[in-house]
Design a protein around this motif. Structure first.
Motif, PDB file in Angstrom:
ATOM      1  N   TYR A  24      23.987 -29.013   5.862  1.00 25.09           N
ATOM      2  CA  TYR A  24      22.801 -29.799   5.520  1.00 25.09           C
ATOM      3  C   TYR A  24      21.794 -28.992   4.737  1.00 25.09           C
ATOM      4  O   TYR A  24      21.766 -27.764   4.804  1.00 25.09           O
ATOM      5  CB  TYR A  24      22.158 -30.366   6.797  1.00 25.09           C
ATOM      6  CG  TYR A  24      22.934 -31.544   7.317  1.00 25.09           C
ATOM      7  CD1 TYR A  24      22.723 -32.817   6.798  1.00 25.09           C
ATOM      8  CD2 TYR A  24      23.939 -31.366   8.259  1.00 25.09           C
ATOM      9  CE1 TYR A  24      23.468 -33.899   7.236  1.00 25.09           C
ATOM     10  CE2 TYR A  24      24.695 -32.435   8.705  1.00 25.09           C
ATOM     11  CZ  TYR A  24      24.451 -33.706   8.188  1.00 25.09           C
ATOM     12  OH  TYR A  24      25.201 -34.764   8.605  1.00 25.09           O
ATOM     13  N   VAL A  47      20.307 -24.276  13.339  1.00 23.33           N
ATOM     14  CA  VAL A  47      20.940 -25.154  14.323  1.00 23.33           C
ATOM     15  C   VAL A  47      22.448 -25.174  14.097  1.00 23.33           C
ATOM     16  O   VAL A  47      22.915 -25.331  12.962  1.00 23.33           O
ATOM     17  CB  VAL A  47      20.396 -26.603  14.210  1.00 23.33           C
ATOM     18  CG1 VAL A  47      21.170 -27.543  15.120  1.00 23.33           C
ATOM     19  CG2 VAL A  47      18.912 -26.646  14.534  1.00 23.33           C
ATOM     20  N   VAL A  48      23.190 -24.980  15.188  1.00 24.04           N
ATOM     21  CA  VAL A  48      24.639 -25.133  15.166  1.00 24.04           C
ATOM     22  C   VAL A  48      25.004 -26.219  16.171  1.00 24.04           C
ATOM     23  O   VAL A  48      24.541 -26.182  17.313  1.00 24.04           O
ATOM     24  CB  VAL A  48      25.356 -23.821  15.582  1.00 24.04           C
ATOM     25  CG1 VAL A  48      26.844 -24.062  15.767  1.00 24.04           C
ATOM     26  CG2 VAL A  48      25.120 -22.725  14.559  1.00 24.04           C
ATOM     27  N   VAL A  49      25.782 -27.177  15.743  1.00 22.60           N
ATOM     28  CA  VAL A  49      26.275 -28.193  16.675  1.00 22.60           C
ATOM     29  C   VAL A  49      27.797 -28.233  16.564  1.00 22.60           C
ATOM     30  O   VAL A  49      28.340 -28.274  15.457  1.00 22.60           O
ATOM     31  CB  VAL A  49      25.691 -29.588  16.360  1.00 22.60           C
ATOM     32  CG1 VAL A  49      26.189 -30.609  17.372  1.00 22.60           C
ATOM     33  CG2 VAL A  49      24.168 -29.552  16.348  1.00 22.60           C
ATOM     34  N   ALA A  98      29.235 -32.450  18.652  1.00 16.87           N
ATOM     35  CA  ALA A  98      28.085 -33.160  19.216  1.00 16.87           C
ATOM     36  C   ALA A  98      27.510 -32.476  20.457  1.00 16.87           C
ATOM     37  O   ALA A  98      26.963 -33.127  21.349  1.00 16.87           O
ATOM     38  CB  ALA A  98      28.418 -34.625  19.510  1.00 16.87           C
ATOM     39  N   SER A 131      25.159 -28.832  21.326  1.00 15.09           N
ATOM     40  CA  SER A 131      24.455 -27.699  20.748  1.00 15.09           C
ATOM     41  C   SER A 131      25.282 -26.427  20.913  1.00 15.09           C
ATOM     42  O   SER A 131      25.800 -26.155  21.995  1.00 15.09           O
ATOM     43  CB  SER A 131      23.117 -27.560  21.471  1.00 15.09           C
ATOM     44  OG  SER A 131      22.323 -26.639  20.827  1.00 15.09           O
ATOM     45  N   GLY A 132      25.444 -25.670  19.831  1.00 10.61           N
ATOM     46  CA  GLY A 132      26.340 -24.519  19.880  1.00 10.61           C
ATOM     47  C   GLY A 132      25.657 -23.195  19.591  1.00 10.61           C
ATOM     48  O   GLY A 132      24.464 -23.137  19.311  1.00 10.61           O
ATOM     49  N   ARG A 162      34.419 -30.192  15.067  1.00  8.10           N
ATOM     50  CA  ARG A 162      33.499 -30.646  14.021  1.00  8.10           C
ATOM     51  C   ARG A 162      32.194 -29.853  14.142  1.00  8.10           C
ATOM     52  O   ARG A 162      31.508 -29.923  15.171  1.00  8.10           O
ATOM     53  CB  ARG A 162      33.218 -32.139  14.183  1.00  8.10           C
ATOM     54  CG  ARG A 162      32.643 -32.772  12.920  1.00  8.10           C
ATOM     55  CD  ARG A 162      32.406 -34.233  13.123  1.00  8.10           C
ATOM     56  NE  ARG A 162      31.307 -34.431  14.070  1.00  8.10           N
ATOM     57  CZ  ARG A 162      30.979 -35.596  14.591  1.00  8.10           C
ATOM     58  NH1 ARG A 162      31.662 -36.671  14.291  1.00  8.10           N
ATOM     59  NH2 ARG A 162      29.967 -35.721  15.439  1.00  8.10           N
ATOM     60  N   THR A 220      28.430 -28.696  12.693  1.00 10.93           N
ATOM     61  CA  THR A 220      27.278 -29.025  11.848  1.00 10.93           C
ATOM     62  C   THR A 220      26.371 -27.803  11.760  1.00 10.93           C
ATOM     63  O   THR A 220      26.065 -27.193  12.786  1.00 10.93           O
ATOM     64  CB  THR A 220      26.493 -30.210  12.453  1.00 10.93           C
ATOM     65  OG1 THR A 220      27.319 -31.366  12.410  1.00 10.93           O
ATOM     66  CG2 THR A 220      25.210 -30.474  11.686  1.00 10.93           C
ATOM     67  N   ILE A 231      22.643 -26.406  10.148  1.00 10.53           N
ATOM     68  CA  ILE A 231      21.358 -26.799   9.548  1.00 10.53           C
ATOM     69  C   ILE A 231      20.481 -25.559   9.428  1.00 10.53           C
ATOM     70  O   ILE A 231      20.405 -24.763  10.366  1.00 10.53           O
ATOM     71  CB  ILE A 231      20.648 -27.870  10.421  1.00 10.53           C
ATOM     72  CG1 ILE A 231      21.559 -29.095  10.589  1.00 10.53           C
ATOM     73  CG2 ILE A 231      19.304 -28.270   9.814  1.00 10.53           C
ATOM     74  CD1 ILE A 231      21.036 -30.129  11.568  1.00 10.53           C
TER      75      ILE A 231
END
Lengths: 76, 627
Positions: A10, A47-49, A52, A54-55, A66, A68, A70
């Motif tokens: 993102y 942010v790491v997800v 779905a 929080s990582g 998957r 994500t 940011i």
């Protein structure tokens, strides 16, 4: 052994990269390894997800995860 | 026996040099919880509308929460509140550090200060007792010297001192309150309120520690929280780089406020970012019981911009305020300006906005060298910024007008300067551009303190699966940072309250739920374990809304209305370049979003909470206060 994961980037992380992509990683890879492969410095991620949830950077990934990512663009 | 808190509020009458202790009872604490709500409660109860904020009638509050002083990372912040001399509305500012927990250890959850001392005074609170102490030897000293002298006078080097510098004494409208010259209640001019009361400082020292109902459970959650912080992306970044780490990303995103919010990309950003910071970095610091360690101390042996590691290092807001905002790419100059503001006790966000305003007035010939005794004030000149700091704090020449804040100064200067004076509800803007984060724009427009970056969700962090940590609020859809549609208003209304938990409970945003450093589940578990109350996320969210509605009613009482819920004109114009070139906030669309927020919140079309909303929040007592 390699595995495939799905990555969503993102905001500015997309610049010169992609928004969605499949990425091949070694079977024991972590989120930090993924960032290394994508040449994203740790300081550029806020942010790491993973799936779905929080990582973290140290989190071990599994095939078809998957992820994500940011950048940190809030706060003061 | 209360768990987590003392059950005691200290009331101080400066005029008569008297004090008493109020014990409001468990139900009161469970209704209001802390910080911003304690402050709103006493301001609404004790202050009449229309009072001059710098008169003895103003009420000044230092407030912790029911859980401040619990050893969880980031649970150390406290609120300073009063009617603001900058905005003439609800004033509030939080700071971290060590003062808040120490106030709790000294036996009090909050201090309510009224009246005005006949001569300079400071308060020393120790183990449940208060001393009024003569401040004649510290009046006029900067914040660092004040701290050292007071610690010496009270005979305790570990006393924590919240003080004002010369700026507060001289009633500069954006004077702040400092503790340890490293943590600041920066916004809305609370330092000027102390100055108007002849109150130089509040020093605290206490031997007790807060007891939790379930100490083992608290320890377990603290352990989990600290482990998470050590591997959580934002906190890893903050530990390694501090808040300067976000300069690069904001510039790349095209929303690094530059030259009075005219642009969103600064050509000198590489000289201001975390990599550049390494050249002046001296050491790192932290706040009470926090594993993040995001504080930065700076040092530089330089004739022009000398830096002392004991006078604080610039955070992101200051880097942008005294850097990109004024077209300055010298980080040592930013750091020098920051240290001067820290010593004098002035808010760097306001000082940066003020400098940018003057520079743009100069550029347009509205102010000239005739107004400044021959000094040119141009974008890109860091020495002009340092010069202005001195003029303002000494109220010399044009500095005397500028000391009244951007809004009042522009009204006095006239000549079209108003078009370059950007404030919201009279408050200067923290360094975030709402054109790239419309949630922040809504937050700036709707906050009771005016433009406020810690009371609002920064929406780019909630794109895609980034919204996952707000699922527990029923927010399942990704957020689009550039939209101002109904989905954005729904997100904002819930996100604002999620962030509002932090101001209510005195929790640092960086260790909180919205940035993924905590989960709602463990937050609530921790609150239950500390207080022993069978509480829930629902109860906490209601308390946050109660707090926001109370400060809203304070402002309505002061005559503010829907026309004050707006952003700056410049954000309705297109960003001229960068990643978001052409992006602007449509004025009518934004107004519709504000109106929708009123409706969703149970407020009428004039932005006034309905009686039904007051009933829901157990605030019927405020119906009589509604204008």
């Amino acid at each position: 052994m390699t595995m495939r994961v799905f990555v969503n980037l993102y905001s500015t992380l997309r610049l010169d990269r992609f928004s969605d992509a499949e990425v091949e990683l070694p079977g024991d890879a972590t989120v930090a390894d993924l960032l290394d492969k994508l040449q994203i410095p740790l300081q550029d991620v806020g942010v790491v997800v993973v799936n779905a949830r929080s990582g973290t950077f140290q989190q071990k990934l599994q095939a078809d995860d998957r992820i994500t990512l940011i950048p940190p663009i809030g706060g003061g | 026996m209360p768990f987590g808190y003392n059950g005691k509020i200290l009331h101080v009458d400066l005029t008569n040099q008297e004090w008493r202790v109020e014990e409001p009872g468990e139900k009161w604490y469970r209704t209001y919880w802390g910080g911003s709500a304690f402050a709103s409660y006493y301001l609404l109860k004790l202050l009449k509308p229309g009072v001059d904020p710098l008169s003895p009638e103003n009420v000044l509050i230092f407030a912790c929460s029911v859980v401040t002083g619990t050893p969880l990372s980031g649970w150390n912040r406290y609120t300073v509140s009063a009617k603001s001399p900058l905005t003439h509305a609800f004033g509030e500012s939080e700071a971290a550090g060590y003062f808040g927990p120490e106030l709790k250890f000294a036996g009090f959850d909050a201090i309510v200060i009224r009246g005005r001392s006949a001569k300079p005074t400071y308060l020393f609170i120790k183990d449940g007792e208060l001393q009024f102490r003569d401040a004649k030897d510290v009046w006029g000293l900067d914040n660092f010297e004040t701290m050292l002298r007071i610690q010496e006078e009270v005979g305790d080097k570990r006393a924590r001192v919240a003080s004002i510098g010369p700026a507060g004494e001289r009633l500069i409208r954006f004077a702040n309150v400092s503790n340890d010259v490293e943590h600041f209640n920066g916004r809305t001019g609370m330092g000027a309120v102390l100055g108007s009361k002849n109150l130089k400082a509040v020093a605290v020292r206490g031997a007790k520690r807060m007891e939790s109902a379930e100490p083992e459970k608290v320890k377990e959650i603290a352990h989990w929280h600290n482990a998470r912080i050590k591997t959580h992306p934002l906190n890893v970044m903050l530990t390694h780089f501090g808040t300067p780490g976000i300069v690069k990303g904001l510039n790349a995103a095209g929303i690094l406020p530059t030259r009075n919010f005219r642009e969103g990309v600064f050509e000198g950003a590489d000289k201001l970012n975390a990599d550049a910071y390494a050249a002046i970095l001296h050491s790192t610091g932290t706040c009470w019981s926090c594993a993040v360690k995001c504080k930065r101390r700076v040092a530089l042996d330089d004739e022009k911009y000398p830096l002392n590691p004991k006078w604080g290092g610039p955070e992101y807001e200051t880097i942008a305020a005294l850097g990109s905002m004024i077209g300055n790419d010298s980080l040592p100059a930013v750091a020098r300006g920051n240290q001067l503001c820290n010593l004098y006790g002035m808010d760097t966000i306001s000082m940066g906005n003020l400098t940018a305003f003057v520079m743009e007035c100069f550029e347009n010939g509205i102010l000239t060298e005739k107004d400044t005794g021959g000094r040119k004030i141009q974008f890109g000149d860091p020495d002009a910024m340092l010069w202005l700091i001195e003029e303002v704090v000494h109220r010399r020449g044009i500095g005397d007008i500028l000391a009244e804040g951007v809004k009042t100064a522009s009204e006095r200067i006239g000549g079209g300067s108003e078009q370059f004076a950007f404030t919201i509800k009279g408050n200067d803007l923290p360094l975030h551009d709402g054109r790239g984060k419309t949630g922040v724009a809504l937050g700036y427009a709707l906050s009771s303190t005016g433009a406020d970056h810690v009371e609002t969700p920064h929406d780019p962090g909630f794109q895609g699966d980034g919204v996952v940590n707000l699922y527990a609020l029923g927010l399942l859809d990704p957020v689009e940072p550039l939209e101002t549609d109904s989905a954005k208003v729904r997100f904002f209304a819930l996100g604002q309250k999620a962030w509002g938990i932090n101001n209510l409970l005195g929790i640092c945003n960086f260790t909180s739920v919205p940035v993924h450093a905590m989960t709602f589940h463990n937050l609530v578990e921790a609150l239950r374990a500390v207080t022993g109350w069978d509480t829930s996320l629902y109860e906490i969210m209601l308390a946050v809304e109660r707090s926001m509605v109370m400060s809203r009613i304070f402002n309505l009482r002061e005559g503010l209305g829907p026309e004050d819920d707006r952003v700056i004109r410049r954000w309705h114009e297109e960003l001229p370049g960068g990643h978001l070139q052409g992006q602007k906030i449509d004025e009518q669309e934004f107004r519709r979003a504000i109106d929708l927020f009123y409706e969703l919140s149970g407020w009428d079309r004039r932005g006034r909470p309905t009686f039904g909303k007051l009933v829901e929040l157990n605030l019927e007592w405020l119906q009589a206060e509604m204008p």
